[in-house]
Design a protein around this motif. Structure first.
Motif, short mmCIF file in Angstrom:
data_model
loop_
_atom_site.label_atom_id
_atom_site.label_comp_id
_atom_site.label_asym_id
_atom_site.label_seq_id
_atom_site.Cartn_x
_atom_site.Cartn_y
_atom_site.Cartn_z
N HIS A 239 0.83 -1.21 0.00
CA HIS A 239 0.00 0.00 0.00
C HIS A 239 0.86 1.26 0.00
O HIS A 239 0.49 2.28 -0.58
CB HIS A 239 -0.93 0.01 1.22
N ARG A 284 -3.55 -8.75 -5.45
CA ARG A 284 -3.31 -7.34 -5.74
C ARG A 284 -3.46 -7.11 -7.24
O ARG A 284 -3.49 -8.06 -8.03
CB ARG A 284 -1.90 -6.91 -5.32
N GLY A 285 -3.49 -5.85 -7.62
CA GLY A 285 -3.56 -5.53 -9.04
C GLY A 285 -2.23 -5.76 -9.74
O GLY A 285 -1.21 -6.00 -9.10
N HIS A 286 -2.26 -5.67 -11.07
CA HIS A 286 -1.02 -5.85 -11.84
C HIS A 286 -0.98 -5.01 -13.12
O HIS A 286 0.10 -4.77 -13.65
CB HIS A 286 -0.81 -7.33 -12.19
N ARG A 291 -1.15 -0.44 -10.08
CA ARG A 291 -2.24 -1.05 -9.33
C ARG A 291 -1.77 -2.18 -8.43
O ARG A 291 -2.58 -2.73 -7.67
CB ARG A 291 -3.32 -1.57 -10.30
N TRP A 292 -0.49 -2.56 -8.50
CA TRP A 292 0.00 -3.59 -7.57
C TRP A 292 -0.14 -3.13 -6.13
O TRP A 292 -0.21 -3.95 -5.21
CB TRP A 292 1.47 -3.94 -7.87
N LYS A 293 -0.24 -1.82 -5.91
CA LYS A 293 -0.40 -1.29 -4.56
C LYS A 293 -1.79 -1.56 -4.00
O LYS A 293 -2.00 -1.50 -2.79
CB LYS A 293 -0.15 0.23 -4.56
N ASP A 294 -2.74 -1.84 -4.88
CA ASP A 294 -4.14 -1.81 -4.50
C ASP A 294 -4.80 -3.19 -4.50
O ASP A 294 -4.29 -4.15 -5.07
CB ASP A 294 -4.91 -0.92 -5.48
N HIS A 295 -5.96 -3.21 -3.89
CA HIS A 295 -6.87 -4.35 -3.98
C HIS A 295 -8.26 -3.85 -3.65
O HIS A 295 -8.45 -2.68 -3.34
CB HIS A 295 -6.44 -5.50 -3.05
N LYS A 298 -12.48 -2.43 -7.08
CA LYS A 298 -12.10 -1.55 -8.19
C LYS A 298 -10.76 -1.94 -8.81
O LYS A 298 -10.30 -1.29 -9.76
CB LYS A 298 -12.06 -0.10 -7.72
N THR A 299 -10.13 -2.99 -8.28
CA THR A 299 -8.82 -3.43 -8.77
C THR A 299 -8.97 -4.78 -9.46
O THR A 299 -9.18 -5.80 -8.79
CB THR A 299 -7.81 -3.52 -7.62
N CYS A 302 -7.64 -8.93 -8.41
CA CYS A 302 -7.09 -9.15 -7.07
C CYS A 302 -7.89 -10.18 -6.27
O CYS A 302 -7.61 -10.40 -5.09
CB CYS A 302 -6.94 -7.84 -6.29
#
Length: 358
Positions: A239, A284-286, A291-295, A298-299, A302
């Protein structure tokens, strides 16, 4: 007559399977928000080579980079790939046809941990608030069995875990957040002091190394038969956008698991009698790479997770390859099955993953 003979044969096979079961203890380990992409492919070049996310790229490249995914994952997770992949099973390598998904629709922590522990994707669990879980977890079910009463416990980094297990209702001891160890031995007192005096970058959540060494002391002293060990900093650093620290923390968790497994195999209560299950609460996102920071919903993607299993009743099949999609809600029943139990309660429970055990 044929029906009776068929029933008797089935019963004999079931009783034989139970009689031959060697697992007497189960440990569940989670590391929050660790992507399957790193588990099966090692360091991601798009993030490792980007100074936006990796502050000391030269150092991290030397430590974790290699030309092939197989070499990179071995560097990042040496215990997973030298021990679990050879003696146990790993699920979730989507590049290899193995898929494991979250069932709940939220794709963040409390809903994920509830699904892991209760085997039920409850749409009412829709926040990370410190609300006592209304659902029965597999730990509560096991703790209510006479053989395991008082022999179930948990240590966690995230301070919401006591509410997910519902420590108040179940009486299962859960040490989490910045909670000190009560009646500490000298090593635990040192850990209490470190926890009290060392500033945590995560506010109410402590650091994973404190959780691990407190948990190991608890296991050494109390010899629980069922234990939940939950790490959090892989999610915290992700995050924060610190890919270097995310990798270092993932590597540290691998070392903790290796150290714990070595200890377990040195103890008569655990050696050859313990199954360990390993997983994460969400992916997580990719794409795009930020977007790897997120989940969360909306991601994209993940909902994709992974799982590992190691123990005396788990065939050594390594990386699993199959078309069947597995789900997070199957982990609870799989854990119960390791002990020869069938988890039932007031809500539906996903079925066990049949391939995990002989």
């Amino acid at each position: 007559m044929k029906t009776i003979l068929s029933f008797l044969c089935s019963l004999l096979i079931t009783l034989s399977s139970i009689a031959q079961r060697q697992t007497e203890n189960v440990i569940l380990v989670t590391t929050d928000g660790l992507r399957w992409q790193e588990m099966f492919g090692g360091a991601d070049s798009s993030l490792l080579f980007d100074p936006t996310y990796t502050s000391d790229t030269a150092k991290l490249i030397k430590q974790f980079w290699a030309n092939t995914p197989e070499e990179r994952r071995q560097k990042l997770f040496p215990f997973f790939w030298s021990t679990i992949a050879k003696q146990g099973q790993l699920y979730g390598n989507r590049w290899n046809g193995s898929k494991m998904n979250i069932s709940n629709t939220y794709w963040f922590s409390y809903p994920g941990y509830n699904e892991i522990l209760s085997g039920f994707a409850d749409e009412r669990i829709n926040s990370n608030d410190k609300i006592d879980n209304p659902n029965t977890t597999v730990f509560e079910f096991i703790n209510n069995q006479p053989k395991y009463k008082g022999k179930v416990a948990s240590y966690a980094t995230w301070d919401v875990v006591p509410h997910i297990i519902n420590e108040k209702r179940t009486g299962i001891p859960v040490n989490a957040g910045h909670e000190p160890v009560a009646s500490p031995n000298p090593r635990e007192q040192l850990l209490n002091d470190i926890q009290d005096k060392l500033p945590s970058p995560w506010g109410e959540t402590r650091q994973d190394f404190i959780t691990y060494y407190m948990a190991k002391e608890y296991i050494q002293k109390n010899k629980p038969k069922v234990f939940f060990l939950s790490f959090d900093e892989t999610d915290d650093f992700a995050h924060a956008g610190k890919y270097d620290q995310y990798l270092l923390t993932a590597n540290m968790v691998d070392k903790f698991i290796a150290d714990l497994w070595t200890y377990l195999q040195s103890q008569p209560e655990y050696k050859g009698k313990t199954t360990i299950l390993l997983t994460t609460d969400h992916g997580r996102g990719h794409t795009p790479k930020a977007r790897w920071k997120d989940h969360g919903t909306k991601t994209p993607d993940c909902f994709q997770i992974w799982m590992g299993a190691l123990g005396p009743d788990t065939p050594a099949k390594g990386e699993m390859q199959h078309a069947e999609v597995l789900f997070q809600n199957q982990i609870a029943q799989t854990l119960a099955k390791a002990l020869g139990l069938h988890f039932t309660c007031e809500h539906p429970v996903g079925e066990a993953i049949q391939t995990v055990f002989k």
